[in-house]
Motif scaffolding. Sequence first.
Motif, mmCIF file in Angstrom:
data_model
loop_
_atom_site.group_PDB
_atom_site.id
_atom_site.type_symbol
_atom_site.label_atom_id
_atom_site.label_comp_id
_atom_site.label_asym_id
_atom_site.label_seq_id
_atom_site.Cartn_x
_atom_site.Cartn_y
_atom_site.Cartn_z
ATOM 1 N N THR A 154 0.835 -1.197 0.000
ATOM 2 C CA THR A 154 0.000 0.000 0.000
ATOM 3 C C THR A 154 0.873 1.251 0.000
ATOM 4 O OG1 THR A 154 -1.699 -1.185 1.237
ATOM 5 C CG2 THR A 154 -1.864 1.215 1.167
ATOM 6 N N GLU A 155 0.607 2.146 -0.933
ATOM 7 C CA GLU A 155 1.354 3.394 -1.065
ATOM 8 C C GLU A 155 0.448 4.569 -0.720
ATOM 9 O OE1 GLU A 155 2.560 3.517 -5.104
ATOM 10 O OE2 GLU A 155 3.826 1.722 -4.983
ATOM 11 N N ALA A 156 0.948 5.493 0.057
ATOM 12 C CA ALA A 156 0.224 6.739 0.309
ATOM 13 C C ALA A 156 0.533 7.703 -0.831
ATOM 14 C CB ALA A 156 0.627 7.344 1.644
ATOM 15 N N LYS A 157 -0.492 8.145 -1.535
ATOM 16 C CA LYS A 157 -0.319 9.001 -2.709
ATOM 17 C C LYS A 157 -0.570 10.479 -2.413
ATOM 18 C CE LYS A 157 0.562 5.828 -5.870
ATOM 19 N NZ LYS A 157 1.849 5.804 -6.599
ATOM 20 N N CYS A 158 -1.465 10.759 -1.489
ATOM 21 C CA CYS A 158 -1.832 12.155 -1.244
ATOM 22 C C CYS A 158 -2.467 12.268 0.129
ATOM 23 C CB CYS A 158 -2.795 12.662 -2.325
ATOM 24 S SG CYS A 158 -4.219 11.589 -2.603
ATOM 25 N N LEU A 159 -2.558 13.489 0.618
ATOM 26 C CA LEU A 159 -3.192 13.735 1.911
ATOM 27 C C LEU A 159 -3.659 15.177 1.973
ATOM 28 C CD1 LEU A 159 -0.519 14.063 4.768
ATOM 29 C CD2 LEU A 159 -0.058 14.473 2.359
ATOM 30 N N ALA A 160 -4.556 15.447 2.920
ATOM 31 C CA ALA A 160 -5.090 16.800 3.103
ATOM 32 C C ALA A 160 -5.558 16.941 4.539
ATOM 33 C CB ALA A 160 -6.247 17.069 2.137
ATOM 34 N N ILE A 161 -5.463 18.152 5.061
ATOM 35 C CA ILE A 161 -5.925 18.470 6.409
ATOM 36 C C ILE A 161 -7.218 19.274 6.305
ATOM 37 C CG2 ILE A 161 -5.427 19.837 8.474
ATOM 38 C CD1 ILE A 161 -3.820 17.371 8.505
ATOM 39 N N ASN A 162 -8.210 18.898 7.114
ATOM 40 C CA ASN A 162 -9.460 19.645 7.144
ATOM 41 C C ASN A 162 -9.180 21.067 7.643
ATOM 42 O OD1 ASN A 162 -12.034 20.742 8.016
ATOM 43 N ND2 ASN A 162 -12.846 18.664 7.953
ATOM 44 N N PRO A 163 -9.513 22.102 6.866
ATOM 45 C CA PRO A 163 -9.143 23.472 7.254
ATOM 46 C C PRO A 163 -9.897 23.994 8.469
ATOM 47 C CG PRO A 163 -10.537 23.504 5.305
ATOM 48 C CD PRO A 163 -10.216 22.068 5.568
ATOM 49 N N ARG A 164 -11.073 23.437 8.772
ATOM 50 C CA ARG A 164 -11.853 23.894 9.918
ATOM 51 C C ARG A 164 -11.686 22.976 11.129
ATOM 52 N NH1 ARG A 164 -15.834 27.711 8.561
ATOM 53 N NH2 ARG A 164 -14.936 28.974 6.884
ATOM 54 N N ARG A 165 -11.490 21.706 10.886
ATOM 55 C CA ARG A 165 -11.276 20.731 11.962
ATOM 56 C C ARG A 165 -9.946 20.048 11.677
ATOM 57 N NH1 ARG A 165 -15.936 18.725 14.371
ATOM 58 N NH2 ARG A 165 -14.454 17.612 15.711
ATOM 59 N N THR A 166 -8.863 20.684 12.096
ATOM 60 C CA THR A 166 -7.538 20.237 11.675
ATOM 61 C C THR A 166 -7.120 18.916 12.310
ATOM 62 O OG1 THR A 166 -6.533 21.627 13.393
ATOM 63 C CG2 THR A 166 -6.762 22.578 11.196
#
Length: 659
Positions: free
Chosen positions: A221-233
């Motif tokens: 399994t490879e992690a390709k991308c990620l993001a942080i919730n801007p309102r609930r970090t």
Amino acid sequence: MTPPPIMSRYHCEIEMNNGIGATYRRLPLNATALHWHRQQFGYDLAVNEQVRRRLQCNAAYIDRIELETLLTGHEGCVNCLEFTTDGLWLASGSDDYKVMIWDPFRRRRVFTLNTKHLGNMFSVKFLPKHNNNIVATCAADKFIYVYDINHPNETLYSCNCHSMRAKRLATAPDSPYIFWSAGEDGCILQLDMRESHQCRTEERANGVRLISLWSQVESTTEAKCLAINPRRTEYLAVGANDAYARIYDRRKLPTSQDTTDATGAVTYYAPGHIVKNNTPIIVHDPRAITYLTFNENGTELLVNMGSEHIYRYDLNNAGPPVFYSPPPAPPVASQEASTDTVPQDHQSSETGGKGESHKSHWLPSSIEMHKKQGNEFLQNGKLMAAIDAYSCALAKYPQGEVLYLNRATALMRRGWFGDIYAALRDCHDALRLDPCYVKAHFRLARALLELHRPQDADECLQALIQRFPSFANNHGVLMLNKDIKENRRQSNAKNDQGASKSAFEFLPQDEGVYRNRHFSNAEFALRSASKDYMQRYCGHCNITTDIKEANYLGSNGEFIVAGSDDGNFYIWEGDTGKICSAYRADSAIVNCVQPHPSICMLATSGIDQDIKIWSPCAPSPSERSNLIADITGFVEDNQQKMRTDPFDLNTPNAYCFNN
């Protein structure tokens, strides 16, 4: 203050309110003037927010988007773009190992960072609350660096804890020093530039390793991308080389490195037609999530899936997919009034003529026009146009059960990835509005059969016959019943054949050498409980590179933008999923499409060594030289490409597969 130089002689009028009264200003239709206008009239916060929404996604601007300028200087593919929060600068990272900082309004380069990277750069981020001075990068050489652009010869921070390519970085608006990285080693790292650490030692690596997909899922399994919730970090979204978007609650992740169980800290999201094929046996899946992002309010997640489409999830209201749920039984007195003729051909619709409904499904006159237009497209085989017409009508009048049914018919005829499941969802919506809608009930049974769920299809058809006995001998019902029985017979034969195989292929995990062929019980349960999408966006092609983006355009997601393997970028209407425009933006592939945070401006990049800036600078909607006229042709070609083997050497653009 003197306004910036005018780049276009074409003007439009915009009404503004500066707190004293309404005034009218004549503005050139280009991003520079829009930005200046925002600065001039942005004194009141409430007014500024209203102006920002109007300047970013006003339909008049979207219809006049055109190439404003080229930013040149890189000597390799430009793989990542990032606007500053205030929108004044744009950062770009390239295969030439350089980061360039641009002023897109003055069309010039401000800084050049000659990074220490020795591999293709995949992500560049401005760390918040540093006055646009601190930049973080990651690349194929597995390294992560942090630079102060005022001192470009020194690194503020470095990390090479990833054992494979580092693919994406993420920041949180309330964290000026902490940021996150995703790598193809399956690891998500949480890095604090205030804390130094020694890399590549297991003890030290565990100190920054937040998540290990290798431990939680399986070893490829490879992690390709990620993001942080801007309102609930505290919420972190992760995309991997599979079809499941994961959202972790960082507060609930296990703190001990002795355990890898994150079941209580993660929720999975995936389209229902993928969840239905879920199996505990590990099989190769060509789909991968190449990009994901939260909306501005943190209530939605947008996912660009390789070898598939773009999906939009409502995080507050998403639920598991529903394949068959019997509609509530109608009162006996209403059954006859609501019945209609089941079509002889399972893919006909309520377009008049043969199979026309006995019950008149009333629609407002304006919506009836959309329906008639869709019916005409459907009869002429223009399925994409028919689906768009029905979708536009439903956006205005979601109570139209006949619109859901007709769109389901068009979807089942078209047969793109996920179309049959989307048709099934439409049938459920039609029955929710009218439980006595026999034709929708029949179409639901047909969709279940085509989704290879013959038992559900049989149950659905028998329920139709039980509720409406007069249709028991209908030719369409009899033919569908025959198809279901044949499908069940074939399924039983396959199951018997599978049962005769060596038992070693199906041993549970704790039975020895074959256990790696299966997911853990926890992983299988999480996949089975995946939540379904709210809207999807079809038409682009995403099979060649694994960094292709999709983003919201507009603070409320009024539009969706994404690049494509055909060298175009696409703009969809957010509520209907209809493609409203496509533009030629690269000689080969468009990977990056980054909207400006506050005005109608887009930056795109791909295989070409330049960055293109787009704004509403066209004199009129009919005068856009880069606009694609035949969108349907490109879209149909893209769907055909997505059905080809991405490892086929004859596949167009195969030379840059996976970057």
